[in-house]
Design a protein around this motif. Structure first.
Motif, short mmCIF file in Angstrom:
data_model
loop_
_atom_site.label_atom_id
_atom_site.label_comp_id
_atom_site.label_asym_id
_atom_site.label_seq_id
_atom_site.Cartn_x
_atom_site.Cartn_y
_atom_site.Cartn_z
N ARG A 30 31.48 -19.61 -36.67
CA ARG A 30 31.73 -21.21 -36.46
C ARG A 30 33.59 -21.21 -36.47
O ARG A 30 34.12 -21.86 -35.63
N GLN A 31 34.06 -20.34 -37.32
CA GLN A 31 35.52 -20.21 -37.24
C GLN A 31 36.02 -19.79 -35.95
O GLN A 31 37.07 -20.43 -35.68
N LEU A 32 35.59 -18.70 -35.58
CA LEU A 32 35.99 -18.29 -34.23
C LEU A 32 35.91 -19.39 -32.88
O LEU A 32 36.94 -19.47 -32.16
N ILE A 33 34.80 -20.06 -33.02
CA ILE A 33 34.40 -20.86 -31.94
C ILE A 33 35.48 -22.23 -32.06
O ILE A 33 35.87 -22.72 -31.18
N GLY A 34 35.41 -22.64 -33.16
CA GLY A 34 36.45 -23.66 -33.48
C GLY A 34 38.15 -23.33 -33.18
O GLY A 34 38.76 -24.24 -32.73
N SER A 35 38.41 -22.17 -33.04
CA SER A 35 39.79 -21.80 -32.58
C SER A 35 40.02 -21.71 -31.20
O SER A 35 40.87 -21.19 -30.66
N LEU A 36 38.86 -21.55 -30.44
CA LEU A 36 38.87 -21.16 -28.87
C LEU A 36 38.95 -22.41 -28.05
O LEU A 36 38.18 -23.27 -28.41
N LYS A 38 37.42 -23.78 -24.14
CA LYS A 38 35.88 -24.12 -23.80
C LYS A 38 35.69 -22.73 -23.13
O LYS A 38 34.59 -22.16 -23.26
N GLN A 39 36.36 -22.14 -22.31
CA GLN A 39 36.14 -20.94 -21.64
C GLN A 39 35.96 -19.85 -22.32
O GLN A 39 34.96 -18.80 -22.26
N GLU A 40 36.90 -19.77 -23.20
CA GLU A 40 36.72 -18.46 -24.28
C GLU A 40 35.24 -18.71 -25.34
O GLU A 40 34.80 -17.53 -25.50
N ILE A 47 28.70 -12.81 -25.28
CA ILE A 47 28.80 -11.67 -25.96
C ILE A 47 27.85 -11.70 -26.99
O ILE A 47 26.94 -10.79 -27.09
N ILE A 48 27.73 -12.64 -27.75
CA ILE A 48 26.80 -12.54 -29.21
C ILE A 48 25.38 -12.83 -28.57
O ILE A 48 24.42 -11.94 -28.98
N ASP A 49 25.15 -13.47 -27.30
CA ASP A 49 23.68 -13.48 -26.81
C ASP A 49 23.09 -12.00 -26.44
O ASP A 49 22.25 -11.73 -26.59
#
Length: 81
Positions: A30-36, A38-40, A47-49
């Motif tokens: 959640r922290q990582l997604i919040g700081s990126l 849309k493309q990232e 990668i996670i999938d």
């Protein structure tokens, strides 16, 4: 045979209880997604999938190998007079 082993796997496999580790991973995610941007985000999710799919395939392969090993051992023990 492979289909039968997959059905046995789904019937008997129980994931290990690692709830704390899973919560930690989700929090970092959640922290990582919040700081990126849309493309990232899309790249990280891919990668996670991919990692999760590899893990699932590895778990199934491990189960199948263990089952086949058990089958061979039983055949050797009880298949010979």
């Amino acid at each position: 045979m492979t289909e039968t082993l997959e059905q046995l796997f789904r019937q008997y496999y129980t994931p290990s209880a690692q709830a704390e580790r899973q919560r930690e991973i989700e929090e970092y995610h959640r922290q990582l997604i919040g700081s990126l941007e849309k493309q990232e985000r899309k790249k990280v999710l891919r990668i996670i999938d991919a990692k999760d799919m590899i893990e699932q395939e590895h778990t199934l392969e491990s189960f199948v190998c263990g089952f086949r090993l058990a089958w061979r051992i039983l055949s050797e023990l009880y298949g010979k007079p």
